[in-house]
Design an enzyme around this catalytic site. Sequence first.
Site, PDB file in Angstrom:
ATOM      1  N   GLU A   1       0.842  -1.186  -0.010  1.00 48.47           N
ATOM      2  CA  GLU A   1       0.033  -0.018  -0.191  1.00 48.47           C
ATOM      3  C   GLU A   1       0.978   1.170   0.138  1.00 48.47           C
ATOM      4  O   GLU A   1       1.406   1.516   0.896  1.00 48.47           O
ATOM      5  CB  GLU A   1      -0.973  -0.035   1.429  1.00 48.47           C
TER       6      GLU A   1
ATOM      7  N   CYS B   1      -2.241   9.109   2.612  1.00 49.26           N
ATOM      8  CA  CYS B   1      -2.111   8.813   1.161  1.00 49.26           C
ATOM      9  C   CYS B   1      -3.188   9.324   0.198  1.00 49.26           C
ATOM     10  O   CYS B   1      -2.979   9.032  -1.165  1.00 49.26           O
ATOM     11  CB  CYS B   1      -1.684   7.317   1.379  1.00 49.26           C
TER      12      CYS B   1
HETATM   13  P1  NAD Z   1       8.587   4.853   4.465  1.00 49.41           P
HETATM   14  O1  NAD Z   1       8.704   4.023   3.525  1.00 49.41           O
HETATM   15  O2  NAD Z   1       9.826   5.714   4.856  1.00 49.41           O
HETATM   16  O3  NAD Z   1       8.719   3.814   5.889  1.00 49.41           O
HETATM   17  C1  NAD Z   1       7.651   3.018   6.200  1.00 49.41           C
HETATM   18  C2  NAD Z   1       8.436   1.738   7.129  1.00 49.41           C
HETATM   19  O4  NAD Z   1       9.140   1.063   6.072  1.00 49.41           O
HETATM   20  C3  NAD Z   1       9.070   2.251   8.251  1.00 49.41           C
HETATM   21  O5  NAD Z   1       8.656   1.340   9.334  1.00 49.41           O
HETATM   22  C4  NAD Z   1      10.462   2.044   7.947  1.00 49.41           C
HETATM   23  O6  NAD Z   1      11.374   1.763   8.907  1.00 49.41           O
HETATM   24  C5  NAD Z   1      10.345   0.962   6.903  1.00 49.41           C
HETATM   25  N1  NAD Z   1      11.502   0.767   5.718  1.00 49.41           N
HETATM   26  C6  NAD Z   1      12.226   1.683   5.552  1.00 49.41           C
HETATM   27  N2  NAD Z   1      13.259   1.296   4.912  1.00 49.41           N
HETATM   28  C7  NAD Z   1      13.140  -0.050   4.632  1.00 49.41           C
HETATM   29  C8  NAD Z   1      13.875  -0.993   4.058  1.00 49.41           C
HETATM   30  N3  NAD Z   1      14.864  -0.710   3.190  1.00 49.41           N
HETATM   31  N4  NAD Z   1      13.446  -2.299   4.019  1.00 49.41           N
HETATM   32  C9  NAD Z   1      12.174  -2.592   4.825  1.00 49.41           C
HETATM   33  N5  NAD Z   1      11.728  -1.515   5.563  1.00 49.41           N
HETATM   34  C10 NAD Z   1      12.028  -0.401   5.556  1.00 49.41           C
HETATM   35  O7  NAD Z   1       7.179   5.589   4.559  1.00 49.41           O
HETATM   36  P2  NAD Z   1       6.540   6.639   5.683  1.00 49.41           P
HETATM   37  O8  NAD Z   1       7.370   7.976   5.576  1.00 49.41           O
HETATM   38  O9  NAD Z   1       6.748   5.983   7.030  1.00 49.41           O
HETATM   39  O10 NAD Z   1       5.271   6.771   5.268  1.00 49.41           O
HETATM   40  C11 NAD Z   1       4.701   7.628   4.426  1.00 49.41           C
HETATM   41  C12 NAD Z   1       4.322   6.990   2.891  1.00 49.41           C
HETATM   42  O11 NAD Z   1       3.400   6.088   3.483  1.00 49.41           O
HETATM   43  C13 NAD Z   1       3.801   8.081   2.043  1.00 49.41           C
HETATM   44  O12 NAD Z   1       4.228   7.827   0.829  1.00 49.41           O
HETATM   45  C14 NAD Z   1       2.080   7.671   2.234  1.00 49.41           C
HETATM   46  O13 NAD Z   1       1.522   7.826   1.015  1.00 49.41           O
HETATM   47  C15 NAD Z   1       2.293   6.205   2.180  1.00 49.41           C
HETATM   48  N6  NAD Z   1       1.022   5.485   2.849  1.00 49.41           N
HETATM   49  C16 NAD Z   1       0.229   4.769   1.898  1.00 49.41           C
HETATM   50  C17 NAD Z   1      -1.121   4.317   2.497  1.00 49.41           C
HETATM   51  C18 NAD Z   1      -1.926   3.414   1.667  1.00 49.41           C
HETATM   52  O14 NAD Z   1      -2.626   3.172   2.069  1.00 49.41           O
HETATM   53  N7  NAD Z   1      -1.613   3.338   0.156  1.00 49.41           N
HETATM   54  C19 NAD Z   1      -1.387   4.869   3.733  1.00 49.41           C
HETATM   55  C20 NAD Z   1      -0.642   5.445   4.654  1.00 49.41           C
HETATM   56  C21 NAD Z   1       0.670   5.793   4.262  1.00 49.41           C
END
Ligand code: NAD
Length: 479
Positions: A250, A284
Amino acid sequence: MLNELHSNYVDGHFAVPKGAARIDVLNPSRNAVISGIPDSPVAVVDEAVAAATAAQKSWARLAPIERASLLRQVAARIRANTDEIARAISEEQGKILGLAKVEANFTADYIDYMAEWARRIEGEIIPSDRRNETIFLHRQPIGVVAGILPWNFPFFLIARKMAPALLIGNTIVIKPSEETPNNAAMFSRLLAETDMPRGVFNLVFGRGPSVGQALASHPGVGMVSFTGSVTTGSAIMAAAARNITKVNLELGGKAPAIVTADADLELAAGAIKDSRIINSGQVCNCAERVYVDRKVADAFIAKLTAKMKASRFGDPLKDETVDMGPLINAAASQKVKAMVDKAVADGAEVVTGGTPNSESDGFFFEPTVIAGARQDMEIMRKEIFGPVVPVAVFDDLDQAIDMANDCEYGLTSSIYTRDLGAAMKASRELKFGETYVNRENFEAMQGFHAGQRKSGIGGADGKHGIYEYTTTHTVYIET
Ligand code: NAD
């Protein structure tokens, strides 16, 4: 507890890994440290996956209604503690208290909703080409699910992954965002007060590139359910590819809102403003770009600007009447400011707002309207994730739909119109996972939230969301 160092929750035990460094957690309204989490070594992932694997066999053998009853216990513990949960979410994430309460209550409702599916999971029975044979399609659990979470709806997203996964008979290891672990620690403490067997739900703190990657590439994990950015989603998919692990992603969005000439402009401006102010635009599926019919553009922009200007921001725990809190961190504020500056350099006009607020230590950003945006500008193409609305004009609906579809993201979209034909055309031709007519977010728990293109693979919620956590086992019985 002030400045507490949170523990991982693995196999029913709370523990901080020996020698682990501390990651500080900030209150974004004050830029002040409020707690810490362990920078867990990847060995903790092995322990958590082993615990989840050991617990899964007997968990899957329970009747679905027994699993549902344990999920309902979790929902009840949440419901009894929503005020405390909401304050934790508000403090570490910056969400206004009212919305944080909605998140906590919705989380309990969501778990109860998923529990209702215990008596509704269905397989199929198919006649065979062979005499005396029947073919059965059973929906089975996948095994161990890894849930990797972002910070913007941190409490709800634990449940969005945990509830369907567990109801089906999977066990789970959750990795919350480094930015918002306090509410997750609270979730694990509440769950530990229920009769949930140990190892069924595990929670591991740490960094994405270490703990997150270790989960995504772990051979013992059967499915990675991730919510977050496209960049991380892509890294997770690559890590999961090593073991051909199923991914459910997502990811980000760049939701277009189309406003036609016959639209109720007051309704459109109000809904789009709400969508950009809610959670400070860090949602999002909030309207990230607006296409308005040239004939009503001035009137619409005037209404939108007045509503954005009237939106108040501040520390949500000090003033419960503010409309929005801060952005999540300094990097987010700098990113939003850079995008606004680039839009201006490329010829757009800031009608109101445009800068971070300099009067406090928090990461507040002024509600911003940008007019004169064009389709080729970065601000119309990349996710802003802040309280900024860029507005472009169109001359006919086909052009508006083409511009809306001309985007690497495909999560949500909206149209404001009184013309049923225009609404139906948009719902046929907009290439997005969701389209809202005459309203903005949020999605319903019985719907299906799923992105197209770079917004993701698979989806969540409702019947289709729950079936994402199953694998189909076909059995041929000849007698
Ligand atoms: P992010 O991708 O920076 O981090 C999300 C998670 O991934 C964190 O727990 C982080 O520690 C982990 N992570 C980071 N690097 C990783 C790696 N290499 N391998 C595995 N895990 C890793 O996202 P964010 O800044 O926390 O959230 C914002 C984003 O989330 C926005 O782009 C937003 O649109 C999206 N979002 C989407 C939805 C949806 O339903 N489509 C809902 C909420 C947020």
